[in-house]
Design an enzyme around this catalytic site. Structure first.
Site, mmCIF file in Angstrom:
data_model
loop_
_atom_site.group_PDB
_atom_site.id
_atom_site.type_symbol
_atom_site.label_atom_id
_atom_site.label_comp_id
_atom_site.label_asym_id
_atom_site.label_seq_id
_atom_site.Cartn_x
_atom_site.Cartn_y
_atom_site.Cartn_z
ATOM 1 N N ARG A 1 0.825 -1.220 0.000
ATOM 2 C CA ARG A 1 0.000 0.000 0.000
ATOM 3 C C ARG A 1 0.861 1.273 0.000
ATOM 4 O O ARG A 1 0.561 2.246 0.686
ATOM 5 C CB ARG A 1 -0.923 0.039 1.222
ATOM 6 N N SER B 1 -10.567 -0.369 2.931
ATOM 7 C CA SER B 1 -9.826 -0.465 4.196
ATOM 8 C C SER B 1 -9.457 0.935 4.667
ATOM 9 O O SER B 1 -8.799 1.671 3.941
ATOM 10 C CB SER B 1 -8.534 -1.250 4.004
ATOM 11 N N GLU C 1 -4.951 4.105 6.122
ATOM 12 C CA GLU C 1 -4.534 3.831 4.754
ATOM 13 C C GLU C 1 -5.040 4.946 3.835
ATOM 14 O O GLU C 1 -4.450 5.244 2.813
ATOM 15 C CB GLU C 1 -5.119 2.483 4.321
HETATM 16 N N1 EPU Z 1 -10.971 -10.383 10.206
HETATM 17 C C1 EPU Z 1 -11.750 -10.451 11.342
HETATM 18 N N2 EPU Z 1 -12.790 -9.552 11.458
HETATM 19 C C2 EPU Z 1 -13.051 -8.615 10.538
HETATM 20 C C3 EPU Z 1 -12.252 -8.546 9.385
HETATM 21 C C4 EPU Z 1 -11.212 -9.441 9.239
HETATM 22 O O1 EPU Z 1 -11.520 -11.287 12.203
HETATM 23 O O2 EPU Z 1 -13.999 -7.852 10.736
HETATM 24 C C5 EPU Z 1 -9.883 -11.374 10.011
HETATM 25 C C6 EPU Z 1 -10.286 -12.400 8.968
HETATM 26 O O3 EPU Z 1 -10.988 -13.463 9.528
HETATM 27 C C7 EPU Z 1 -8.948 -12.848 8.450
HETATM 28 C C8 EPU Z 1 -8.111 -11.591 8.526
HETATM 29 O O4 EPU Z 1 -8.745 -10.737 9.471
HETATM 30 O O5 EPU Z 1 -8.364 -13.810 9.287
HETATM 31 C C9 EPU Z 1 -7.927 -10.913 7.196
HETATM 32 O O6 EPU Z 1 -9.173 -10.479 6.661
HETATM 33 P P1 EPU Z 1 -9.471 -10.321 5.093
HETATM 34 O O7 EPU Z 1 -9.030 -11.546 4.379
HETATM 35 O O8 EPU Z 1 -10.859 -9.854 4.932
HETATM 36 O O9 EPU Z 1 -8.460 -9.221 4.585
HETATM 37 P P2 EPU Z 1 -7.910 -7.884 5.255
HETATM 38 O O10 EPU Z 1 -6.519 -8.091 5.680
HETATM 39 O O11 EPU Z 1 -8.878 -7.424 6.258
HETATM 40 C C10 EPU Z 1 -6.872 -6.967 3.009
HETATM 41 C C11 EPU Z 1 -6.873 -5.677 2.242
HETATM 42 C C12 EPU Z 1 -8.178 -5.516 1.455
HETATM 43 C C13 EPU Z 1 -8.290 -6.688 0.493
HETATM 44 C C14 EPU Z 1 -8.267 -7.995 1.318
HETATM 45 C C15 EPU Z 1 -8.243 -9.207 0.429
HETATM 46 C C16 EPU Z 1 -5.481 -4.139 3.510
HETATM 47 C C17 EPU Z 1 -5.438 -2.941 4.389
HETATM 48 N N3 EPU Z 1 -6.694 -4.556 3.146
HETATM 49 O O12 EPU Z 1 -7.927 -6.880 3.968
HETATM 50 O O13 EPU Z 1 -8.078 -4.315 0.691
HETATM 51 O O14 EPU Z 1 -9.481 -6.624 -0.261
HETATM 52 O O15 EPU Z 1 -7.047 -8.051 2.123
HETATM 53 O O16 EPU Z 1 -7.001 -9.335 -0.176
HETATM 54 O O17 EPU Z 1 -4.430 -4.669 3.161
HETATM 55 C C18 EPU Z 1 -8.602 -2.012 0.523
HETATM 56 O O18 EPU Z 1 -7.398 -1.790 0.492
HETATM 57 O O19 EPU Z 1 -9.450 -1.069 0.464
HETATM 58 C C19 EPU Z 1 -9.092 -3.381 0.691
HETATM 59 C C20 EPU Z 1 -10.382 -3.673 0.825
#
Ligand code: EPU
Length: 335
Positions: free
Chosen positions: A162, A235, A331
């Site tokens: 990012r 995010s 972010e």
């Molecule tokens: N999780 C929770 N509760 C929540 C959300 C997430 O426990 O409310 C846990 C999930 O269970 C999982 C982990 O956190 O174990 C990761 O969650 P997720 O796979 O949804 O991905 P993320 O790390 O929350 C990142 C990106 C997203 C992207 C997704 C998929 C960042 C800041 N965000 O989210 O990007 O779509 O991975 O690759 O890196 C964006 O940048 O706007 C965005 C949506």
């Protein structure tokens, strides 16, 4: 070129924040852009792309330039790949769908990301195991002070999670006008090892890039709010990267904490998990809230101001810091 005065920016930012711009100009040609740059000081300009990664906390007294440069073309066709040029004002998702229609592979995991092509390199957009940098070849940008055009190679952009040179030492100095991508035309290398994609594709024998895109769209739609319905910027926070030592301590207190190893000395923690475990998922204060299905996303239920969202973000950071000792960093650009 028309200058519009006293314009509401609500339709131009995905958070749907109702602030006003003193002067607003939509840029449709590079010549038009240069003309404005020639007669306006750089510090009097506010550059707007898709408005999908910003939180506006007040009226904008500067002249808002909306970069509406359109067009996409195949620059080069080789045995198994093409080089595509897309102009900055193309909507990102529509561009991805266009590449899929031509059976060009590489962007399918980045389906449905809000925003425009021109702002995609600034934060090296990423999702489901793929980042912009994986298919990025170069971008063209105009220096706001000197009006010179410059080509930035992959190396020049200093892409990171990012992050890029455009968010750091070149912040505010260039306007990206187009981006070149290298996309496959045969033997597409699918990236489907990201858990949710694999299970979403269950039952499909030889998934195509279109199938992967459809799976990504379904996953995103199930978790992430549609900005056309509920204002948001995806995010709101980055996933924090902490030292291995800090992680060991965190894991002692919270053994179930998810983590991704970055290097021998660093570990990435999902901010969504931290916010969720802090009991804030679905939390709402007036029209500012933490999304019900993905705690990493802050939302505007209708009439929240930028300051309401900012205040909520500070509260989230404070509570997470207190419970886990981890600092969350926004972010989105706060303006
Ligand atoms: N999780 C929770 N509760 C929540 C959300 C997430 O426990 O409310 C846990 C999930 O269970 C999982 C982990 O956190 O174990 C990761 O969650 P997720 O796979 O949804 O991905 P993320 O790390 O929350 C990142 C990106 C997203 C992207 C997704 C998929 C960042 C800041 N965000 O989210 O990007 O779509 O991975 O690759 O890196 C964006 O940048 O706007 C965005 C949506």
């Amino acid at each position: 070129m028309k200058v519009i005065h006293n314009v509401s920016l609500k339709p131009y930012n995905s958070f749907g924040i109702d602030v006003r711009a003193n002067k607003f100009i939509k840029i449709q040609t590079i010549d038009g852009l240069k003309k404005i740059l020639r007669k306006t000081y750089a510090e009097e300009l506010f550059i707007l792309g898709g408005g999908s990664n910003m939180l506006l906390t007040g009226d904008i007294s500067k002249t808002v330039l909306q970069i509406g440069l359109k067009g996409k073309q195949v620059l080069e066709e080789k045995e198994d790949y093409v080089i595509i040029k897309a102009h900055a004002g193309e909507n990102w998702h529509e561009f991805v769908l266009w590449t899929l229609q031509q059976d060009f592979g590489g962007l399918e995991n980045l389906s449905l990301i809000p925003g425009n092509v021109g702002t995609s390199p600034i934060q090296n957009i990423g999702a489901y195991g793929v980042e912009l940098k994986d298919t990025f070849v170069s971008c063209e940008a105009i220096n706001i002070q000197t009006l010179e055009s410059k080509t930035f190679t992959l190396e020049d952009c200093e892409f990171d999670y990012r992050n890029s040179v455009f968010k750091n030492k070149l912040k505010g100095q260039y306007i990206i006008t187009s981006v070149n991508f290298k996309l496959s035309t045969k033997n597409h290398q699918l990236k489907i090892d990201y858990g949710a994609i694999e299970s979403e594709l269950k039952g499909i024998e030889n998934p195509s890039i279109r199938d992967v895109s459809d799976a990504v769209i379904r996953i995103r739609e199930s978790k992430l709010p549609n900005p056309a319905e509920i204002g948001n910027s995806g995010s709101f926070f980055k996933n924090p990267i902490i030292s291995t030592e800090a992680f060991v301590t965190l894991q002692k207190n919270f053994p179930e904490v998810p983590s991704y190893k970055i290097s021998d000395t660093e570990v990435k923690i999902p901010a969504g998990w931290l916010i969720d475990q802090a009991g804030l998922k679905g939390y709402r204060d007036g029209d500012a809230g933490v999304h019900k299905k993905q705690a990493l996303v802050l939302v505007n239920y209708g009439n929240a101001s930028g300051s309401d969202i900012l205040e909520l973000s500070l509260k989230v950071r404070e509570i997470v810091k207190e419970k886990f000792g981890v600092e969350l960093e926004p972010e989105v650009n706060i303006i």
